[in-house]
Motif scaffolding. Structure first.
Motif: not given
Ligand code: BTN
Length: 257
Positions: A235-254
């Motif tokens: 259920g973690a949010l996956c954000i891609q920036d170039g070749w990097k993928v970061r995962k977030f378990w909390s935070g405010t998405l905009r």
């Protein structure tokens, strides 16, 4: 007040006791208080108005009288740590299911879930505005959760600060809705989705993916920018920036930009 038709509650996870208040500070606080004093699994507090309605990240939840739904549920499930994010998604999906069932045909195309569990709709100007939110708080000593849900149902005027942020089902679908019908739907649908997480774990993510707002679009979360590419199995949010993928378990998405 909440008309109990036949054996409505039988077999359901939530709603064995429903306490209805004219006004309270916060239904989450009322359920916490009752939970600490032995209230049963599925106990619900519903209020016509809240004086100190709370949102996520310490924000205030605007709760004027008689127009919206403000309710909190006690769930005495023992949630394994790994399932907490899934549970939060499940509640949001249950709120989505309930609003779609209430609003009828075509509603599925007008409502979106903003990760993890806000409900959004597009206004006439093409801007996303929020029509429902979820605040889940844990009672660690009791191994219980308080699930708070607020839905903007028939509200049509907003304080200045919310004018561009908030919207109600009435404004989206151009008619009033029966708040009591929504309460029953919320208890049914949220209960069913939480039970689904208990039974099937991460399969809830597949059910959610095509309801999520902003997949494939540039977003920001907690100062990090990238393209929202989806969720992982936990259920973690996956954000891609170039070749990097970061995962977030909390935070405010905009949305970026
Ligand atoms: C959010 O999106 O920030 C969460 C909003 C949750 C609001 C509901 S209304 C019923 C319950 N009581 C509260 O004080 N908050 C939740």
């Amino acid at each position: 007040m909440l008309e109990q038709k036949g054996n409505w509650w039988s077999g359901r996870r939530y709603g064995c006791v429903i306490r209805v208040l004219k006004e309270t500070d916060s239904t989450n606080d009322d359920v916490r208080w009752a939970g600490e004093r032995g209230a049963p699994q599925g106990y619900v507090v519903l209020a016509h108005a809240q004086k100190k309605g709370r949102g996520r990240m310490g924000r205030r939840w605007e709760s004027p009288p008689g127009v919206n739904v403000y309710l909190s549920i006690l769930d005495r499930m023992k949630v394994p740590m790994t399932q907490t994010p899934l549970l939060s998604l499940a509640v949001g999906l249950g709120v989505f299911d309930a609003c779609v069932a209430l609003c009828g045909e075509g509603a599925e195309e007008k409502l979106w879930i903003k990760w993890p569990n806000d409900l959004l709709a597009l206004d006439a100007m093409g801007k996303y505005r929020k029509c429902a939110g979820v605040l889940i708080e844990s009672l660690p000593a009791l191994q219980s959760l308080v699930i708070g849900i607020g839905v903007n149902v028939n509200q049509i005027t907003w304080p200045l600060a919310l004018e561009e942020e908030a919207i109600s089902l009435c404004q989206i679908f151009q008619r009033d809705f029966d708040r009591w019908q929504l309460v029953q739907l919320l208890l049914d649908k949220v209960g069913a989705r939480v039970s689904q997480v208990e039974a099937e774990g991460s399969r809830i993510v597949d059910c959610l993916l095509n309801r999520l707002a902003w997949i494939g679009r540039p977003v920001t979360i907690d100062g990090f920018a990238g393209v929202f590419i989806g969720l992982d199995g936990g259920g973690a949010l996956c954000i891609q920036d170039g070749w990097k993928v970061r995962k977030f378990w909390s935070g405010t998405l905009r949305l970026a930009g």
